[in-house]
Write an enzyme that holds these catalytic residues in place. Structure first.
Site, PDB file in Angstrom:
ATOM      1  N   ILE A  90     -28.529 -28.805 -63.534  1.00  0.00           N
ATOM      2  CA  ILE A  90     -27.408 -29.170 -62.673  1.00  0.00           C
ATOM      3  C   ILE A  90     -26.167 -29.440 -63.520  1.00  0.00           C
ATOM      4  O   ILE A  90     -26.183 -30.323 -64.389  1.00  0.00           O
ATOM      5  CB  ILE A  90     -27.728 -30.419 -61.841  1.00  0.00           C
ATOM      6  CG1 ILE A  90     -29.050 -30.243 -61.076  1.00  0.00           C
ATOM      7  CG2 ILE A  90     -26.583 -30.728 -60.873  1.00  0.00           C
ATOM      8  CD1 ILE A  90     -29.527 -31.506 -60.387  1.00  0.00           C
ATOM      9  N   ASN A  92     -22.602 -26.971 -59.922  1.00  0.00           N
ATOM     10  CA  ASN A  92     -21.885 -27.964 -59.126  1.00  0.00           C
ATOM     11  C   ASN A  92     -20.549 -28.378 -59.731  1.00  0.00           C
ATOM     12  O   ASN A  92     -19.627 -28.739 -58.991  1.00  0.00           O
ATOM     13  CB  ASN A  92     -22.774 -29.202 -58.952  1.00  0.00           C
ATOM     14  CG  ASN A  92     -22.006 -30.407 -58.470  1.00  0.00           C
ATOM     15  OD1 ASN A  92     -21.551 -30.469 -57.343  1.00  0.00           O
ATOM     16  ND2 ASN A  92     -21.835 -31.394 -59.364  1.00  0.00           N
ATOM     17  N   TYR A 119      -7.521 -23.284 -56.655  1.00  0.00           N
ATOM     18  CA  TYR A 119      -8.834 -23.728 -56.161  1.00  0.00           C
ATOM     19  C   TYR A 119      -9.352 -22.781 -55.081  1.00  0.00           C
ATOM     20  O   TYR A 119     -10.519 -22.359 -55.115  1.00  0.00           O
ATOM     21  CB  TYR A 119      -8.716 -25.152 -55.609  1.00  0.00           C
ATOM     22  CG  TYR A 119     -10.043 -25.771 -55.223  1.00  0.00           C
ATOM     23  CD1 TYR A 119     -10.954 -26.182 -56.186  1.00  0.00           C
ATOM     24  CD2 TYR A 119     -10.376 -25.966 -53.879  1.00  0.00           C
ATOM     25  CE1 TYR A 119     -12.170 -26.765 -55.829  1.00  0.00           C
ATOM     26  CE2 TYR A 119     -11.586 -26.553 -53.519  1.00  0.00           C
ATOM     27  CZ  TYR A 119     -12.477 -26.941 -54.489  1.00  0.00           C
ATOM     28  OH  TYR A 119     -13.682 -27.503 -54.136  1.00  0.00           O
ATOM     29  N   LYS A 171     -12.791 -20.443 -55.679  1.00  0.00           N
ATOM     30  CA  LYS A 171     -13.932 -20.614 -54.779  1.00  0.00           C
ATOM     31  C   LYS A 171     -14.187 -19.349 -53.956  1.00  0.00           C
ATOM     32  O   LYS A 171     -15.349 -19.007 -53.670  1.00  0.00           O
ATOM     33  CB  LYS A 171     -13.725 -21.825 -53.871  1.00  0.00           C
ATOM     34  CG  LYS A 171     -13.793 -23.159 -54.601  1.00  0.00           C
ATOM     35  CD  LYS A 171     -15.128 -23.338 -55.332  1.00  0.00           C
ATOM     36  CE  LYS A 171     -15.250 -24.696 -55.984  1.00  0.00           C
ATOM     37  NZ  LYS A 171     -16.542 -24.878 -56.700  1.00  0.00           N
TER      38      LYS A 171
END
Length: 249
Positions: free
Chosen positions: A6, A86, A153, A157
């Site tokens: 992670i 993440n 951003y 994404k």
């Protein structure tokens, strides 16, 4: 033996997901700038193995070096490997023409380049080892619509979503035992939200709405969202390349 790797696991969604996975006896590998002492204690309580690696995700060289080292360990001992990409940054929050060049590069490296490099490496290692890798790329609703002040951003994404969908298609066509999905967590009470709320109205026109989310208690807790994510990746009916939204789960 199962492993979960992670990024951004020291706080927020990453830390909550790590804690919940360890409570299920899954060994966790944390990658973050700073190590979380609470994760160490959670591992002891759960009887799970926990390892932390520091890595500068803006450095392609460090990402390759650190994650090759991690992959050499987990794919040697595991029957299944989860990877949760993440780690992410929202900055720069500013209109086009006013963006700080160094922050543009940092955002692209952390939000897009690093997840692609790590996913690519883990899919290679999984195929060679004959072990399934389940990859979850954390995305955002901002990937699907333009938001004033969030051009970088939104762009990174959106690119993560397209990478996920394309890689998922390729894995399906190849008959792979590995899967890659994206997970959109909605709005959570995290440090990223605090950064958003500190923006100026000139840089981010919707800042008042995000301040109101906090004031009215409309933000989900990271624990709640992590519960949905953990349940999702452990579901055998995952669809390769799908963008899952927390609101739909």
């Amino acid at each position: 033996m199962k492993y979960a790797v992670i990024t951004g696991a020291s706080r927020g969604l990453g830390a909550s997901a790590a804690q919940q996975l360890m409570s299920k006896g899954i060994n966790v590998v944390s990658i973050a700038r700073n190590e979380s002492s609470s994760l160490k204690q959670e591992a002891v309580n759960a009887g799970a193995q926990y390892t932390h690696y520091s890595c500068d995700l803006t450095s392609t060289e460090q990402v390759q070096t650190v994650f090759n080292e991690i992959a050499a360990v987990v794919f040697k001992n595991a029957e299944l490997v989860y990877l949760i990409n993440n780690a992410g940054v929202i900055e720069p929050i500013e209109t086009a023409g006013e963006l700080e060049p160094s922050l543009i590069g940092k955002n692209v490296q952390i939000n897009l380049t690093a997840p692609i490099l790590i996913s690519n490496l883990f899919l290679q290692k999984a195929k060679k080892a004959g072990i399934p890798a389940i990859i979850a790329n954390v995305t955002s609703g901002a990937a699907e619509r333009p938001i004033q002040g969030w051009s970088i951003y939104c762009s990174t994404k959106a690119a993560v979503n397209m990478f996920t969908m394309t890689a998922g298609l390729e894995l399906e066509e190849a008959g792979s035992i590995s899967k890659v999905i994206a997970f959109s967590p909605g709005i959570m009470d995290t440090d990223m939200q605090a950064t958003i709320r500190s923006s100026s109205e000139e840089a981010f026109a919707d800042v008042a709405a995000f301040r109101n989310y906090k004031e009215t208690g409309s933000l989900r807790s990271p624990d709640t969202v992590a519960g949905a994510l953990v349940k999702l990746i452990m579901d055998s009916s995952l669809e390769n390349g799908k963008i899952y939204k927390v609101n739909d789960l």
